[in-house]
Design a protein around this motif. Structure first.
Motif, mmCIF file in Angstrom:
data_model
loop_
_atom_site.group_PDB
_atom_site.id
_atom_site.type_symbol
_atom_site.label_atom_id
_atom_site.label_comp_id
_atom_site.label_asym_id
_atom_site.label_seq_id
_atom_site.Cartn_x
_atom_site.Cartn_y
_atom_site.Cartn_z
ATOM 1 N N ASP A 178 103.746 16.899 96.112
ATOM 2 C CA ASP A 178 102.421 16.752 97.074
ATOM 3 C C ASP A 178 101.170 17.211 96.359
ATOM 4 O OD1 ASP A 178 102.043 17.613 100.315
ATOM 5 O OD2 ASP A 178 100.559 18.559 99.050
ATOM 6 N N SER A 179 100.081 16.494 96.910
ATOM 7 C CA SER A 179 98.641 16.843 96.241
ATOM 8 C C SER A 179 98.266 18.228 95.984
ATOM 9 C CB SER A 179 97.626 16.107 96.883
ATOM 10 O OG SER A 179 97.330 16.472 98.147
ATOM 11 N N MET A 180 98.555 18.857 96.699
ATOM 12 C CA MET A 180 98.169 20.325 96.708
ATOM 13 C C MET A 180 98.822 21.049 95.571
ATOM 14 S SD MET A 180 98.524 23.908 99.350
ATOM 15 C CE MET A 180 97.127 23.425 100.605
ATOM 16 N N THR A 181 100.445 20.457 95.717
ATOM 17 C CA THR A 181 101.168 21.240 94.476
ATOM 18 C C THR A 181 100.831 20.804 93.403
ATOM 19 O OG1 THR A 181 103.191 21.046 95.828
ATOM 20 C CG2 THR A 181 103.610 21.078 93.642
ATOM 21 N N ARG A 182 100.222 19.492 93.287
ATOM 22 C CA ARG A 182 99.485 19.110 91.709
ATOM 23 C C ARG A 182 98.103 19.690 91.649
ATOM 24 N NH1 ARG A 182 98.598 13.756 91.455
ATOM 25 N NH2 ARG A 182 98.674 13.888 89.473
ATOM 26 N N ARG A 183 97.466 20.197 92.754
ATOM 27 C CA ARG A 183 96.428 20.906 92.347
ATOM 28 C C ARG A 183 96.735 22.335 91.853
ATOM 29 N NH1 ARG A 183 94.445 18.851 97.049
ATOM 30 N NH2 ARG A 183 94.290 20.766 98.032
ATOM 31 N N ASP A 184 97.555 22.871 92.368
ATOM 32 C CA ASP A 184 97.953 24.322 91.869
ATOM 33 C C ASP A 184 98.312 24.131 90.733
ATOM 34 O OD1 ASP A 184 97.120 25.206 94.169
ATOM 35 O OD2 ASP A 184 99.148 25.663 95.235
#
Ligand code: GLP
Length: 641
Positions: A178-184
């Protein structure tokens, strides 16, 4: 599967959830439990199969297991492990591979035989992946299944790497992150673009087959997703919610992560509460928020209809309640964060004497200060307090290579003009060579980190200057835990505390502004707050401490809830613009935003939005309309040390 209710206040919780004041206490208890499980299985002639997780969350548990091995002779020879996941495309040697993480954090320090360890491979090909995953599942089955599975939780609600959309029946497989996971994960990989897009993860179905499941979570960034997992419906848009269907799934969480559970957030909805000032404020503000009405317009009927008859009986009627809470809120507002000299301070957040005050602003990393309290900092300086800003860490881990490269080139071009600086020249040449030779994911050399740290110093000085603070009032502590460490793996020591003690003893502050009280304990902010707590404990008996207040600011990306605020410092449009200029000086951080909620907005835009939102909330509750507000909460120093 339904679960017996533990107590009235937990009636909405669909997973057994235990709260701990600190992660350490939870990990110590769980580590003991794991050891007992290992012992009882061994006594019965059986092996123990553990499911393990990566991320910051389980690190403290692993440290405790290592301690039990070293100090109490606990052996892991009879233990088999299966890790949840691995980034697809990363070799075992990659610094961010979960293989490496697990060895560094646990396996290298205990006596588990290497062939008992199972971690999905990140280097199988796409074609092999399906077969490989099926074999991974077979190995779990062949060893009799997982006895106890440890989990963390991602902000998307993922367990392992089962992102939203994963079904309850999903098995071990190749998935897209997920893009949020990648951002984290961007900080670990020095930029979101470097974070792998795929991973291999055990499925939700695989996890649910474990005989016991224990999910851990620390820090305020997990509170929202946790409440939804524990109290919401089971849904594949939040895979952790599927744990509700496991009879032996439990959550162990700290208070910061529990903040959005009903029993903490709206306790009056799940039982009788003691209506002290804080609870009353919380309930009245909640009602005003829910009805979108100013506090002074709330009626008796509205209190009753929303289940607050008890509050009316105890502290009502509405008229009294409204006025009481309104005036408390009103008194949180001050343009004098250091106290207003020669003024009646009986209902001001900060005392008027002494004046000027020695104010110490502790910023875990450069930029935390200006981002969270840039306006307040400017006011303190303008109002002639003796302000010192101390940066606990250099922040060099968050500087991308291209930034440092630009600086090196600039200096080398200037070389003829700085002939006397021979030492720096060597440093620059060495660093340039190291940068050229640096593999894509190699760690930085001491030289590169040094220059990156200097870069951040320069930015911090510029930002402070914009806030009116001269360079002489800035301290760079460069705490060793950070200089020697990496994200998620910081190991603070006595010398870190000692550096803070020295600073405190020298400044003898009458006001300290600090952050990190709700942060994940192994984050830079979390570590810095714990170090401050320890340092304050050491100086607690010194006479100046009797006259010292600690004001907590919330980390980047979050603000105190209205009922928690004890000091609200309004910013005029000009002051806000000035603060934004300050944030803007942290050029090297523009691609490394510490605020990770919104990828489309720059850090300064997000900080601006947060301060403006607080002002809007105050206005909606019926208070004056300000452009923006920064907020603080007092830390009851002597009850906490
Ligand atoms: C990672 C892992 C998860 C972990 C989660 C939370 O992506 N794959 O297993 O639980 O993110 O990470 P942290 O513990 O660092 O907050």
């Amino acid at each position: 599967m339904s679960m017996p209710i533990q107590s009235e206040s937990e009636q909405l919780e669909r997973i057994r959830t235990t709260l701990y004041p600190k992660a350490d206490a939870a990990c110590a208890e769980l580590a003991r439990e794991i050891v007992e499980l290992m012992r009882s299985r061994e006594a019965a002639g059986q092996k123990t199969v553990l499911g393990l997780a990566t991320g910051s969350t389980p690190v403290r548990l692993y440290r405790e297991l290592i301690r039990l091995h070293r100090e109490e002779g606990v052996s892991f020879r009879n233990v088999y492990t299966f890790n949840l996941d691995e980034y697809f495309g990363l070799s075992r040697e990659h610094p961010q591979s979960y293989f490496r993480f697990m060895h560094e954090q646990l396996f290298a320090h205990i006596d588990i035989p290497e062939d008992h360890i199972h971690i999905p491979s990140g280097t199988v090909t796409r074609q092999q992946a399906f077969q490989y995953c099926a074999e991974y599942e077979n190995s779990i089955r062949e060893l009799g299944g997982i006895d106890l599975q440890i989990l963390g939780i991602g902000r998307t609600g993922h367990i392992g790497f089962n992102e939203p959309g994963s079904s309850r029946e999903s098995r071990t497989r190749l998935v897209t992150l997920d893009s949020m996971t990648r951002r984290d994960a961007a900080r670990d990989f020095l930029g979101e673009a470097n974070v792998p897009r795929y991973a291999i993860t055990m499925g939700v179905g695989t996890i649910l087959e474990a005989r016991q499941v224990v999910l851990l979570a620390w820090g305020d960034s997990k509170s929202e997703v946790l409440a939804r997992a524990v109290e919401g419906e089971q849904t594949d848009s939040l895979p952790a919610s599927f744990l509700q269907s496991h009879a032996k799934a439990r959550f162990l969480i700290d208070h910061a992560a529990a903040a959005d559970l009903t029993r903490i957030k709206h306790p009056w909805r799940v039982g009788l509460v003691k209506w002290d000032d804080e609870m009353t404020r919380k309930a009245v503000i909640w009602l005003a928020d829910t009805l979108q009405k100013p506090i002074l317009k709330l009626t008796d009927e509205e209190y009753s209809e929303r289940g607050m008859a008890d509050l009316l009986t105890t502290r009502g009627p509405a008229y009294d309640l409204n006025i009481q809470v309104f005036s408390q809120l009103q008194h949180t507002i001050t343009g004098w964060p250091g106290g207003k000299p020669n003024a009646d301070d009986s209902s001001r957040p900060e005392r008027s004497q002494p004046f000027p005050k020695r104010s110490l602003i502790l910023s875990p990393e450069p930029q935390d200060d200006v981002l969270c309290l840039g306006g307040t900092l400017s006011r303190l300086v303008r109002q002639k307090h003796e302000v010192t800003v101390a940066y606990a860490t250099s922040g060099n881990l968050a500087v991308p290579d291209n930034e440092v490269s630009r600086v090196i080139e600039l200096f080398l071009e200037l070389e003829p003009e700085i002939r006397e600086a021979g030492k720096e020249r060597n440093l620059l040449r060495t660093a340039r060579e190291q940068l050229r030779q640096k593999g894509e994911f190699d760690f930085d050399s001491i030289e590169i980190r040094h220059i990156k740290g200097l870069l951040r110093r320069g930015e911090a000085r510029e930002a402070c200057q914009i806030c009116g603070l001269p360079a002489g009032r800035i301290r760079f502590l460069d705490l060793p835990f950070y200089e020697m460490g990496r994200y998620r793996q910081f190991a603070p020591k006595e010398e870190d505390v000692a550096a803070l003690v020295t600073l405190l003893e020298e400044i003898k502050p009458q006001q300290i502004f600090a952050t990190g009280s709700l942060s994940e304990p192994s984050s830079v902010q979390g570590v810095c707050f714990e170090l401050l707590r320890q340092a304050l404990t050491q100086v607690a008996s010194q006479s100046w401490m009797k006259d010292c207040r600690v004001w907590l600011y919330r980390g980047a990306g979050a603000e105190w809830a209205s009922h928690e605020i004890e000091m609200a410092v309004p910013l005029s449009p000009d002051e806000l613009a000035n603060k934004i200029q300050g944030i803007y000086q942290h050029q090297s951080q523009r691609s490394q935003s510490p605020i990770r909620t919104d990828r489309h907005r720059e850090t300064w835009q997000q900080a601006e939005a947060i301060n403006q939102a607080t002002a809007k909330t105050y206005n909606r509750l019926g208070l004056a309309e300000y452009e923006a507000i920064e907020t603080f909460k007092q830390w009851p120093i002597f009850t906490q040390l």
